[in-house]
Design a protein around this motif. Structure first.
Motif, PDB file in Angstrom:
ATOM      1  N   ALA A   1     -21.433 -61.693  44.698  1.00  0.00           N
ATOM      2  CA  ALA A   1     -20.850 -60.582  45.457  1.00  0.00           C
ATOM      3  C   ALA A   1     -21.815 -59.401  45.396  1.00  0.00           C
ATOM      4  O   ALA A   1     -22.473 -59.182  44.371  1.00  0.00           O
TER       5      ALA A   1
ATOM      6  N   GLN B   1      -8.873 -64.232  54.135  1.00  0.00           N
ATOM      7  CA  GLN B   1      -9.871 -63.166  54.143  1.00  0.00           C
ATOM      8  C   GLN B   1      -9.190 -61.839  54.414  1.00  0.00           C
ATOM      9  O   GLN B   1      -8.216 -61.765  55.153  1.00  0.00           O
TER      10      GLN B   1
ATOM     11  N   ALA C   1     -15.073 -60.887  52.992  1.00  0.00           N
ATOM     12  CA  ALA C   1     -16.356 -61.507  53.346  1.00  0.00           C
ATOM     13  C   ALA C   1     -17.423 -60.439  53.542  1.00  0.00           C
ATOM     14  O   ALA C   1     -18.519 -60.526  52.985  1.00  0.00           O
TER      15      ALA C   1
ATOM     16  N   VAL D   1     -11.625 -61.531  48.311  1.00  0.00           N
ATOM     17  CA  VAL D   1     -11.272 -62.124  49.606  1.00  0.00           C
ATOM     18  C   VAL D   1     -11.924 -61.362  50.761  1.00  0.00           C
ATOM     19  O   VAL D   1     -11.594 -61.601  51.927  1.00  0.00           O
TER      20      VAL D   1
ATOM     21  N   ASP E   1     -18.851 -60.594  50.223  1.00  0.00           N
ATOM     22  CA  ASP E   1     -18.423 -61.726  49.405  1.00  0.00           C
ATOM     23  C   ASP E   1     -17.761 -61.266  48.108  1.00  0.00           C
ATOM     24  O   ASP E   1     -18.004 -61.810  47.018  1.00  0.00           O
TER      25      ASP E   1
ATOM     26  N   ARG F   1     -16.424 -64.173  45.877  1.00  0.00           N
ATOM     27  CA  ARG F   1     -15.661 -64.939  46.861  1.00  0.00           C
ATOM     28  C   ARG F   1     -15.934 -66.434  46.709  1.00  0.00           C
ATOM     29  O   ARG F   1     -17.082 -66.850  46.521  1.00  0.00           O
TER      30      ARG F   1
END
Length: 555
Positions: free
Chosen positions: A62, A515, A14, A12, A9, A56
């Protein structure tokens, strides 16, 4: 060496996990794909100020994790041990960035401050690029690199040792000067010492005193206990215990012929008789030693009272009074000879300063010689890297504050002129990020990574160049990779072709959100990526052929 980097996270990204090995690793991708995010992640793990914008969208925090192998950096292992953060050779840095702007940090699973995280990361990672977090911009790091390049460790140690010796003498002198007229202090200490010296203060003596006091305090009860025990043993109103045992032995002796095992019983009773007899004699001696003399008891109490009073006066338990006495005696000796010591200290301080000046002059000469060699080598590399006419210099600025300095008599400042005709300026003031990256690369290659940081990260070092110059940049990075682990974010195929490993960052839309994904390329995928970097969106047959030639030409 960095072995694993995990992001969750983050901007961009994940979720991704990357593994790294020795040599040069390149990271490429389309513009805007997020290839510099890996550098940003290492920056945050190195103590960079938290930024909620890197979380994110739609998530609370994050998470960043980096794992390092410390076999090439024992200094980091020593740091972990000193901070009590070591964990059987492991080294894991973790940091979370929250969407509300907060952050937390861990080392080997234990909470730490961001300052601690930065201190450890400074021993492990050096980032070169368009970031403020760059060790080479620090004057201290510049001097350290110059000394490493010149292999000045023995000369630097001599300077530090002589500076510390001078400082210790100055501290001693300051203490004596602050003391001023010590006559009153001597009188006080002499009185305290005499008061303590009247007593026997050794711990063994005090322990014996306490035992004697307990024995006298309980003498009446002890005498009663001994007499009652003796009455039972000696048999005042009945056969004694010893007589009873002897009677039993006689009865057993008459039956031994019928049962041989009774011999063993008789032996046990014989041993018991001996023990009973010895116990009786010892009880008699103890009873005779016990004294109900009130004067003796009063003397013991007086001595214990004096010891406790002395303990309260000096704020220590009685068992530590001997240490106070010895400390007072030592201070008395020092003060009584303070005048003589003070007179001699000035000469010793001047002699120590002379030894420092000699050591510092030797180190300074070595630094000037090394600065010339490093400047010349770096200037040549700057030209190779597409900055023709550029010049690199190392200015050694003398310092003189009247005190021997553990670092020597000068400080280093790296100066750069990016173009012919321009005066050299401090490296930290170079405006162009691309120029700064290439200059840093030139310095590191010239110094062969002697600043000891095992992992070097170069972000967009090929900015604004191309063709043959880009190929030279790639070759220099690969050469540096033979000495250190090198991570390089690049958009130049000539640079990317020089890597020992290659990661590609790509972006795609999923569930209405952009992403990024990162994957390691195999040989075929790598050739295709180089062809894309050469030819753009439409990869032609010619671009693929050129990419193949780039890979084949790598030494």
């Amino acid at each position: 060496m960095l072995t694993r980097l995990t992001l969750r996270d983050f901007a961009v990204v994940a979720s991704t996990e990357l593994e790294f090995g020795p040599g040069m690793t390149v990271i490429s991708g389309e513009t805007g794909a997020g290839k510099s995010l890996l550098v940003d992640a290492l920056g945050f793990l190195s103590g960079m100020r938290a930024d909620s914008g890197m979380v994110r969208h739609g998530t609370e925090r994050a998470e960043l994790n980096a794992e390092f192998d410390l076999r090439d950096r024992p200094e980091a292992a020593d740091w972990l041990k000193e901070q009590e953060l070591d964990d059987d050779g492991a080294c894991q840095l973790r940091r979370t960035l929250r969407s509300d702007g907060g952050s937390r940090a861990w080392i080997n699973g234990r909470p730490v401050t961001v300052a601690q995280l930065a201190e450890l990361a400074g021993l492990l990672v050096e980032i070169h690029g368009q970031h403020e977090h760059q060790a080479l911009l620090s004057k201290a790091s510049q001097l350290e690199l110059l000394d490493a390049f010149g292999r000045h460790a023995p000369a630097l140690k001599a300077v530090r040792d002589t500076a510390e010796a001078w400082a210790a003498l100055r501290r001693e002198r300051d203490v004596l000067v602050r003391a001023g007229d010590v006559g009153d202090r001597i009188d006080l200490l002499d009185h305290q010492w005499r008061e303590l010296d009247k007593e026997t203060l050794e711990p063994a003596s005090i322990a014996e005193l306490a035992a004697d006091h307990r024995r006298f305090a309980n003498a009446a009860g002890l005498i009663d206990t001994c007499e009652r025990a003796l009455a039972r043993l000696e048999g005042d109103d009945a056969p004694s215990l010893l007589q009873t045992v002897q009677h039993l032995r006689g009865e057993i002796a008459r039956a031994r012929n019928d049962e041989p095992r009774l011999d063993e019983v008789d032996g046990m009773l014989d041993a018991a008789a001996i023990q009973i007899d010895e116990a009786t004699r010892l009880l008699q001696r103890i009873r005779d030693d016990l004294d109900l003399d009130p004067e003796r008891f009063e003397a013991l109490e007086d001595r214990i009272g004096r010891l406790h009073e002395l303990g309260r006066k000096h704020r220590v338990p009685p068992e530590s009074l001997h240490e106070v006495r010895d400390r007072i005696a030592a201070e008395l000796d020092t003060l009584r000879h303070a005048g003589e010591r003070l007179a001699g200290l000035d000469d010793e301080i001047e002699a120590a300063a002379g030894r420092w000046r000699e050591a510092a002059a030797h180190l300074g000469a070595a630094r000037r010689e090394a600065a010339g060699r490093l400047s010349q080598a770096t200037t040549a590399l700057i030209a190779d890297l597409g900055m023709g006419g550029g010049r690199f210099e190392i200015a050694l600025e003398p310092i003189d504050d009247g005190r021997p300095d553990p670092q020597g008599a000068e400080r280093a400042e790296f100066l750069v002129s990016a173009n012919a005709g321009q005066p050299p300026r401090p490296l930290r003031k170079v405006a162009s990020g691309g120029e700064l990256s290439r200059i840093s690369l030139a310095i590191e290659v010239a110094a062969l990574g002697l600043d000891a940081v095992p992992t070097m990260v170069f972000d967009e070092v090929d900015s604004g160049i191309g063709g043959a110059v880009a190929e030279i940049v790639g070759q220099k990075l690969r050469a540096l990779g033979a000495k250190r682990q090198v991570l390089c974010v690049t958009h130049q195929p000539q640079v990317a072709a020089q890597g020992h490993a290659h990661y590609r960052v790509s972006k795609a839309e999923a569930d209405g959100m952009t992403q990024s994904a990162v994957r390691r390329l195999d040989a075929k995928e790598r050739q295709e990526e180089l062809a894309r970097m050469l030819g753009g969106v439409e990869v032609s047959k010619e671009a693929r052929a050129a990419a193949k030639r780039l890979l084949e030409n790598v030494a």
